[in-house]
Design an enzyme around this catalytic site. Sequence first.
Site, PDB file in Angstrom:
ATOM      1  CB  SER A 138       0.980  35.061   7.553  1.00 35.60           C
ATOM      2  OG  SER A 138       0.027  34.733   6.569  1.00 35.60           O
ATOM      3  CE1 TYR A 155       3.076  38.319   3.589  1.00 37.34           C
ATOM      4  CE2 TYR A 155       1.693  36.359   3.590  1.00 37.34           C
ATOM      5  CZ  TYR A 155       2.080  37.553   4.177  1.00 37.34           C
ATOM      6  OH  TYR A 155       1.484  37.976   5.335  1.00 37.34           O
TER       7      TYR A 155
END
Length: 257
Positions: free
Chosen positions: A148, A161
């Site tokens: 990501s 995250y």
Amino acid sequence: MTADTKPGGARGWVLVTGASRGIGRAVALAVAALGHPLVLWARTTDDLASLAAEIRERWGTEVRVATVDVAQADQVDQAVTASLAGIDSLRAVVVNAGGGIWGSLADMDAGQWREVLGANLDGAFHTLKATEPLLRARPGSQIIGLASDSSYNSFPQRGAYCASKAGFLSLLETARGELRADGVRVTALVPSRVDTYFRGKQPGARPEALSMAEIADVVAMLFSVPSRVEIRELHLSSIHSTFGMRTEVCTKEAQDD
């Protein structure tokens, strides 16, 4: 000889984690269209069964499934026994399973922190550890990891995250160093926003973002790369969206303003 064949022309097995919906499902369909037999792992039994049936009906492709939470080492061991028995090598492993919980460091509790790191980092470790012998057995095989833009950007409210995705990139790099001598190639896909089910959203909620099918098309493209070529990392964004914390013009109208 192309990258997705081995001597004799047999296409190899591909494992996709988090395959029951979202990006994983789109990847499974794209890889099935290439003719590869599939092993699909996910936590939702009914969705896995439906996807496997669709793939068999559309392409006649052999599919094996296992219901598994990759964050749990014992479940991964059971999935290996249930779905990889008799398979002597893997053409690729697509490490896709994961999740996210947003919240400040002050507000996030230890259970939420552990849940995010378990899905995104522990799950990747368990998957790679379980499959590396089968990848080593097939020179030219690939590990494709869905990272990501949060891997490179420490966004506020996303501590768990971002930390897990940064760790995932490091884990992929370690896998490259340990497996490269056996001809295993490692690619990190680093997309920005994707219009998917992530964090309870529904597809269509972010039309400016990359689509699940577009991510799957890039994964399928990687299967066509010559076996001596390792694409180490790809940064991806929709032309209508930004990447990371960059301030970018995303529309002609904004540019004209």
